[in-house]
Scaffold this motif. Sequence first.
Motif, PDB file in Angstrom:
ATOM      1  N   CYS A  21       0.824  -1.218   0.000  1.00 48.65           N
ATOM      2  CA  CYS A  21       0.000   0.000   0.000  1.00 48.65           C
ATOM      3  C   CYS A  21       0.853   1.261   0.000  1.00 48.65           C
ATOM      4  O   CYS A  21       0.540   2.228  -0.703  1.00 48.65           O
ATOM      5  CB  CYS A  21      -0.959   0.000   1.193  1.00 48.65           C
ATOM      6  SG  CYS A  21      -2.334  -1.146   1.006  1.00 48.65           S
ATOM      7  N   ARG A  22       1.943   1.256   0.776  1.00 49.30           N
ATOM      8  CA  ARG A  22       2.840   2.415   0.783  1.00 49.30           C
ATOM      9  C   ARG A  22       3.457   2.636  -0.600  1.00 49.30           C
ATOM     10  O   ARG A  22       3.527   3.766  -1.087  1.00 49.30           O
ATOM     11  CB  ARG A  22       3.935   2.254   1.838  1.00 49.30           C
ATOM     12  CG  ARG A  22       3.489   2.678   3.233  1.00 49.30           C
ATOM     13  CD  ARG A  22       4.646   2.782   4.208  1.00 49.30           C
ATOM     14  NE  ARG A  22       5.359   1.534   4.412  1.00 49.30           N
ATOM     15  CZ  ARG A  22       4.906   0.508   5.139  1.00 49.30           C
ATOM     16  NH1 ARG A  22       3.733   0.589   5.731  1.00 49.30           N
ATOM     17  NH2 ARG A  22       5.618  -0.580   5.266  1.00 49.30           N
ATOM     18  N   MET A  24       2.219   1.646  -3.523  1.00 46.92           N
ATOM     19  CA  MET A  24       1.176   2.079  -4.457  1.00 46.92           C
ATOM     20  C   MET A  24       0.774   3.533  -4.208  1.00 46.92           C
ATOM     21  O   MET A  24       0.479   4.271  -5.151  1.00 46.92           O
ATOM     22  CB  MET A  24      -0.036   1.153  -4.374  1.00 46.92           C
ATOM     23  CG  MET A  24       0.270  -0.292  -4.743  1.00 46.92           C
ATOM     24  SD  MET A  24       1.126  -0.495  -6.325  1.00 46.92           S
ATOM     25  CE  MET A  24      -0.166  -0.062  -7.433  1.00 46.92           C
ATOM     26  N   LYS A  25       0.792   3.957  -2.961  1.00 51.62           N
ATOM     27  CA  LYS A  25       0.475   5.353  -2.656  1.00 51.62           C
ATOM     28  C   LYS A  25       1.515   6.286  -3.287  1.00 51.62           C
ATOM     29  O   LYS A  25       1.164   7.312  -3.870  1.00 51.62           O
ATOM     30  CB  LYS A  25       0.414   5.568  -1.142  1.00 51.62           C
ATOM     31  CG  LYS A  25       0.004   6.957  -0.750  1.00 51.62           C
ATOM     32  CD  LYS A  25      -0.137   7.095   0.755  1.00 51.62           C
ATOM     33  CE  LYS A  25      -0.528   8.501   1.109  1.00 51.62           C
ATOM     34  NZ  LYS A  25      -0.660   8.688   2.551  1.00 51.62           N
ATOM     35  N   VAL A  26       2.781   5.913  -3.195  1.00 52.14           N
ATOM     36  CA  VAL A  26       3.835   6.730  -3.797  1.00 52.14           C
ATOM     37  C   VAL A  26       3.665   6.756  -5.313  1.00 52.14           C
ATOM     38  O   VAL A  26       3.795   7.798  -5.948  1.00 52.14           O
ATOM     39  CB  VAL A  26       5.239   6.205  -3.409  1.00 52.14           C
ATOM     40  CG1 VAL A  26       6.327   6.913  -4.188  1.00 52.14           C
ATOM     41  CG2 VAL A  26       5.472   6.380  -1.919  1.00 52.14           C
ATOM     42  N   SER A  28       1.001   6.533  -6.972  1.00 51.54           N
ATOM     43  CA  SER A  28      -0.274   7.123  -7.405  1.00 51.54           C
ATOM     44  C   SER A  28      -0.148   8.581  -7.832  1.00 51.54           C
ATOM     45  O   SER A  28      -1.088   9.146  -8.375  1.00 51.54           O
ATOM     46  CB  SER A  28      -1.328   6.993  -6.298  1.00 51.54           C
ATOM     47  OG  SER A  28      -1.033   7.848  -5.211  1.00 51.54           O
ATOM     48  N   ASN A  29       1.008   9.182  -7.633  1.00 48.31           N
ATOM     49  CA  ASN A  29       1.239  10.552  -8.083  1.00 48.31           C
ATOM     50  C   ASN A  29       1.833  10.517  -9.492  1.00 48.31           C
ATOM     51  O   ASN A  29       2.877   9.893  -9.701  1.00 48.31           O
ATOM     52  CB  ASN A  29       2.194  11.262  -7.119  1.00 48.31           C
ATOM     53  CG  ASN A  29       2.515  12.658  -7.570  1.00 48.31           C
ATOM     54  OD1 ASN A  29       3.327  12.842  -8.473  1.00 48.31           O
ATOM     55  ND2 ASN A  29       1.901  13.634  -6.943  1.00 48.31           N
ATOM     56  N   GLU A  70      10.938   7.432   0.888  1.00 48.18           N
ATOM     57  CA  GLU A  70      10.277   6.129   0.874  1.00 48.18           C
ATOM     58  C   GLU A  70      11.224   4.987   0.504  1.00 48.18           C
ATOM     59  O   GLU A  70      10.821   3.828   0.442  1.00 48.18           O
ATOM     60  CB  GLU A  70       9.085   6.149  -0.085  1.00 48.18           C
ATOM     61  CG  GLU A  70       7.952   7.034   0.375  1.00 48.18           C
ATOM     62  CD  GLU A  70       7.315   6.564   1.680  1.00 48.18           C
ATOM     63  OE1 GLU A  70       7.230   5.331   1.900  1.00 48.18           O
ATOM     64  OE2 GLU A  70       6.904   7.427   2.480  1.00 48.18           O
TER      65      GLU A  70
END
Length: 146
Positions: A21-22, A24-26, A28-29, A70
């Motif tokens: 999830c971490r 994919m969050k990164v 997602s930008n 990250e």
Amino acid sequence: MPRDAVAFDLAHLRQGAGNACRLMKVLSNPDRLLLLCQLVQGEQRVGELEQRVGVAQPTLSQQLAVLREEGLVSTRRDGKAIYYRIDSPQAQAVMHTLHQQFCQSSPVDNPALGPAYDLNRQEGNPVSAAGPFPRANCAMRSMEDA
């Protein structure tokens, strides 16, 4: 299977899910995704990234900082130049998969590409057999050789 083994596997899966999830969050930008698209081809200077991705300072520095924090990229300095490279095997693998799905696939092979394909065609943009984005414009085109 012993009850403790199931609990351990679940804890391990939860940890893996959190890590995914971490990542994919990164990703997602769009700016960070484009930066990684370039870096998957190899180490590059900040100026090269700015030119190739079209993200101006200070946004470029901000997004590169997030990638560094990250643990997805690392840097090295050579005189005044700062070079970036992907430092995460997981990010490298995900970028390879994204390349296969979105830079190599056609709308026939991947129905999720259909709306983008249709939009490009309606706007008169060139559409290759490889999908809505001409292969020459795919930021990750060199990954096929990797």
